[in-house]
Motif scaffolding. Sequence first.
Motif, PDB file in Angstrom:
ATOM      1  N   TYR A 106       0.815  -0.948   0.070  1.00 10.21           N
ATOM      2  CA  TYR A 106      -0.149   0.214   0.090  1.00 10.21           C
ATOM      3  C   TYR A 106       0.954   1.410   0.047  1.00 10.21           C
ATOM      4  O   TYR A 106       1.933   1.292   0.634  1.00 10.21           O
ATOM      5  CB  TYR A 106      -1.010  -0.164   1.268  1.00 10.21           C
ATOM      6  CG  TYR A 106      -1.916   1.265   1.352  1.00 10.21           C
ATOM      7  CD1 TYR A 106      -2.966   1.351   0.692  1.00 10.21           C
ATOM      8  CD2 TYR A 106      -1.552   2.308   2.014  1.00 10.21           C
ATOM      9  CE1 TYR A 106      -3.689   2.576   0.669  1.00 10.21           C
ATOM     10  CE2 TYR A 106      -2.136   3.564   2.175  1.00 10.21           C
ATOM     11  CZ  TYR A 106      -3.510   3.469   1.454  1.00 10.21           C
ATOM     12  OH  TYR A 106      -4.077   4.672   1.640  1.00 10.21           O
ATOM     13  N   VAL A 107       0.648   2.245  -0.850  1.00  5.57           N
ATOM     14  CA  VAL A 107       1.282   3.626  -0.681  1.00  5.57           C
ATOM     15  C   VAL A 107       0.179   4.627  -1.037  1.00  5.57           C
ATOM     16  O   VAL A 107      -0.839   4.672  -1.750  1.00  5.57           O
ATOM     17  CB  VAL A 107       2.034   3.759  -2.139  1.00  5.57           C
ATOM     18  CG1 VAL A 107       2.912   4.833  -1.952  1.00  5.57           C
ATOM     19  CG2 VAL A 107       3.374   2.289  -1.986  1.00  5.57           C
ATOM     20  N   LYS A 108       0.277   5.721  -0.095  1.00  7.36           N
ATOM     21  CA  LYS A 108      -0.146   7.007  -0.228  1.00  7.36           C
ATOM     22  C   LYS A 108       0.739   8.159  -0.094  1.00  7.36           C
ATOM     23  O   LYS A 108       1.273   8.365   0.832  1.00  7.36           O
ATOM     24  CB  LYS A 108      -1.460   6.784   1.012  1.00  7.36           C
ATOM     25  CG  LYS A 108      -2.150   8.222   0.922  1.00  7.36           C
ATOM     26  CD  LYS A 108      -3.080   8.464   0.042  1.00  7.36           C
ATOM     27  CE  LYS A 108      -3.988   9.756   0.081  1.00  7.36           C
ATOM     28  NZ  LYS A 108      -4.837   9.729   1.434  1.00  7.36           N
ATOM     29  N   HIS A 156      -3.053  10.150   7.711  1.00  3.64           N
ATOM     30  CA  HIS A 156      -3.456   9.903   6.316  1.00  3.64           C
ATOM     31  C   HIS A 156      -3.792   8.583   6.021  1.00  3.64           C
ATOM     32  O   HIS A 156      -4.138   8.254   4.853  1.00  3.64           O
ATOM     33  CB  HIS A 156      -2.084  10.351   5.625  1.00  3.64           C
ATOM     34  CG  HIS A 156      -1.688  11.771   5.602  1.00  3.64           C
ATOM     35  ND1 HIS A 156      -2.238  12.593   4.819  1.00  3.64           N
ATOM     36  CD2 HIS A 156      -0.523  12.370   6.302  1.00  3.64           C
ATOM     37  CE1 HIS A 156      -1.665  13.917   4.949  1.00  3.64           C
ATOM     38  NE2 HIS A 156      -0.819  13.771   5.891  1.00  3.64           N
ATOM     39  N   LEU A 157      -3.721   7.616   6.733  1.00  2.70           N
ATOM     40  CA  LEU A 157      -4.046   6.063   6.481  1.00  2.70           C
ATOM     41  C   LEU A 157      -5.688   5.883   6.530  1.00  2.70           C
ATOM     42  O   LEU A 157      -6.242   6.423   7.893  1.00  2.70           O
ATOM     43  CB  LEU A 157      -3.377   5.254   7.422  1.00  2.70           C
ATOM     44  CG  LEU A 157      -3.726   3.749   7.102  1.00  2.70           C
ATOM     45  CD1 LEU A 157      -3.098   3.610   5.718  1.00  2.70           C
ATOM     46  CD2 LEU A 157      -2.838   3.022   8.255  1.00  2.70           C
ATOM     47  N   PRO A 158      -6.342   5.770   5.805  1.00  2.30           N
ATOM     48  CA  PRO A 158      -8.115   5.525   5.762  1.00  2.30           C
ATOM     49  C   PRO A 158      -8.169   4.377   6.708  1.00  2.30           C
ATOM     50  O   PRO A 158      -7.461   3.493   7.384  1.00  2.30           O
ATOM     51  CB  PRO A 158      -8.352   5.190   4.410  1.00  2.30           C
ATOM     52  CG  PRO A 158      -7.245   5.756   3.419  1.00  2.30           C
ATOM     53  CD  PRO A 158      -5.912   5.730   4.328  1.00  2.30           C
ATOM     54  N   ASP A 159      -9.581   4.635   7.379  1.00  2.00           N
ATOM     55  CA  ASP A 159      -9.923   3.555   8.234  1.00  2.00           C
ATOM     56  C   ASP A 159      -9.725   2.099   7.738  1.00  2.00           C
ATOM     57  O   ASP A 159      -9.388   1.267   8.560  1.00  2.00           O
ATOM     58  CB  ASP A 159     -11.250   3.860   8.790  1.00  2.00           C
ATOM     59  CG  ASP A 159     -11.317   5.327   9.696  1.00  2.00           C
ATOM     60  OD1 ASP A 159     -10.399   5.741  10.065  1.00  2.00           O
ATOM     61  OD2 ASP A 159     -12.509   5.695   9.541  1.00  2.00           O
ATOM     62  N   ARG A 160     -10.119   1.847   6.709  1.00  2.00           N
ATOM     63  CA  ARG A 160     -10.149   0.452   6.016  1.00  2.00           C
ATOM     64  C   ARG A 160      -8.486   0.008   6.107  1.00  2.00           C
ATOM     65  O   ARG A 160      -8.472  -1.225   6.551  1.00  2.00           O
ATOM     66  CB  ARG A 160     -10.739   0.481   4.700  1.00  2.00           C
ATOM     67  CG  ARG A 160     -10.721  -0.772   4.086  1.00  2.00           C
ATOM     68  CD  ARG A 160     -11.190  -0.853   2.555  1.00  2.00           C
ATOM     69  NE  ARG A 160     -11.151  -2.271   2.265  1.00  2.00           N
ATOM     70  CZ  ARG A 160      -9.937  -2.706   1.409  1.00  2.00           C
ATOM     71  NH1 ARG A 160      -9.042  -2.066   1.290  1.00  2.00           N
ATOM     72  NH2 ARG A 160     -10.127  -4.005   0.872  1.00  2.00           N
ATOM     73  N   MET A 166      -2.552  -2.356  10.632  1.00  2.58           N
ATOM     74  CA  MET A 166      -2.035  -1.682  11.844  1.00  2.58           C
ATOM     75  C   MET A 166      -2.176  -3.046  12.689  1.00  2.58           C
ATOM     76  O   MET A 166      -3.274  -3.115  13.526  1.00  2.58           O
ATOM     77  CB  MET A 166      -2.783  -0.677  12.449  1.00  2.58           C
ATOM     78  CG  MET A 166      -2.440   0.700  11.896  1.00  2.58           C
ATOM     79  SD  MET A 166      -3.250   1.958  12.601  1.00  2.58           S
ATOM     80  CE  MET A 166      -2.235   3.537  12.069  1.00  2.58           C
ATOM     81  N   ARG A 167      -1.267  -4.006  12.355  1.00  2.00           N
ATOM     82  CA  ARG A 167      -1.174  -5.255  13.219  1.00  2.00           C
ATOM     83  C   ARG A 167       0.245  -5.857  12.906  1.00  2.00           C
ATOM     84  O   ARG A 167       0.940  -5.423  11.883  1.00  2.00           O
ATOM     85  CB  ARG A 167      -2.184  -6.370  12.633  1.00  2.00           C
ATOM     86  CG  ARG A 167      -1.985  -6.599  11.189  1.00  2.00           C
ATOM     87  CD  ARG A 167      -3.215  -7.442  10.532  1.00  2.00           C
ATOM     88  NE  ARG A 167      -4.252  -6.930  10.613  1.00  2.00           N
ATOM     89  CZ  ARG A 167      -5.504  -7.594  10.408  1.00  2.00           C
ATOM     90  NH1 ARG A 167      -5.727  -8.867  10.314  1.00  2.00           N
ATOM     91  NH2 ARG A 167      -6.726  -6.864  10.273  1.00  2.00           N
ATOM     92  N   LEU A 281       3.391   7.534   2.428  1.00  4.47           N
ATOM     93  CA  LEU A 281       3.273   6.525   3.229  1.00  4.47           C
ATOM     94  C   LEU A 281       3.296   5.206   2.686  1.00  4.47           C
ATOM     95  O   LEU A 281       2.512   4.974   1.591  1.00  4.47           O
ATOM     96  CB  LEU A 281       1.809   6.705   3.954  1.00  4.47           C
ATOM     97  CG  LEU A 281       1.628   5.705   4.961  1.00  4.47           C
ATOM     98  CD1 LEU A 281       2.487   5.419   6.025  1.00  4.47           C
ATOM     99  CD2 LEU A 281      -0.034   5.773   5.812  1.00  4.47           C
ATOM    100  N   VAL A 282       4.401   4.555   2.813  1.00  7.07           N
ATOM    101  CA  VAL A 282       4.658   3.321   2.272  1.00  7.07           C
ATOM    102  C   VAL A 282       4.614   2.219   3.025  1.00  7.07           C
ATOM    103  O   VAL A 282       5.270   1.976   4.312  1.00  7.07           O
ATOM    104  CB  VAL A 282       6.022   3.448   1.709  1.00  7.07           C
ATOM    105  CG1 VAL A 282       6.367   1.835   0.898  1.00  7.07           C
ATOM    106  CG2 VAL A 282       6.261   4.354   0.753  1.00  7.07           C
TER     107      VAL A 282
END
Length: 286
Positions: A106-108, A156-160, A166-167, A281-282
């Motif tokens: 995932y990258v934002k 900046h990280l969406p809830d989904r 986040m684990r 965010l990577v």
Amino acid sequence: MADIEATIEYLEDLELYDNVKPYWCSLPPRDGFDPDKERLDNLEFESRKIQIHDMRFLKDKPRIDVNGFQVFDHTTQISRFEAPEDVARYKSETEELHLKNLGAVYVKCYDMALRTNILFDRTEYDLNDPLHTEGPVRGAHNDISRNFGPQMINKHLPDREKELYMRPGYRFRIINTWRSLLPIVEDRPLALCDSRSVAAADLISCDRIVPEHIGEVYFLKHNSNHKWYWLSRQKDSEPFAFVMYDTKAGPHARFCPHVSFDNPQSSREAPPRESVETRSLVITRE
């Protein structure tokens, strides 16, 4: 090209900072404001002559996990930024770049900055304008402090994606990607400091105050152990990627101080530097 000697600006080691935290305000100008009478920071810099090594001819090329920085081979389709759509397309390009080169899941790309090395004469500007252009930042620095990194991830990280990543088993990094907008950059190129040569005590936390929040960066104090690198005659197809923050513990690179400098090999005809940088965010698997 060979290694060069050039001047690097460091945060001065003042007693002031034992009692007062360094700060830097990035606020729009207002009527009646006189920068000669009212300062927006308490930063004092010292200039040091430093040996800067040319990474172009190194046998072992720098790697982002080892040194904190790396050179990618990538040609952008957006060479000029004339509309907000260009910014969106470039951010998307950056995301694809990190998905490919860093093996990310995932990258934002959440931020982009345009810079040019000219003297600005303006009485107002909009910090929320995606095409807003600034000059090079003074002083060797790292964009994100260890304390501020989690706040940026949470913002900046969406809830989904928070539920997904986040684990245990996932690593979060904030990566700066810097590119010349000129075919070859000679004026005010970027120097990068090898993370392995930086002691924790060299990094000084500094508040960066903008209208919507107070962030925190690191400025760098001088240490003779620092090892600096640049890329001579850097092309627009040779962007830097360097780490600003990393959640993974260990001896690998978790930050990369950097700063532009006056290049003693720059020709008189060289145009003023133009560059674009992004912060992303990577997320990768550990």
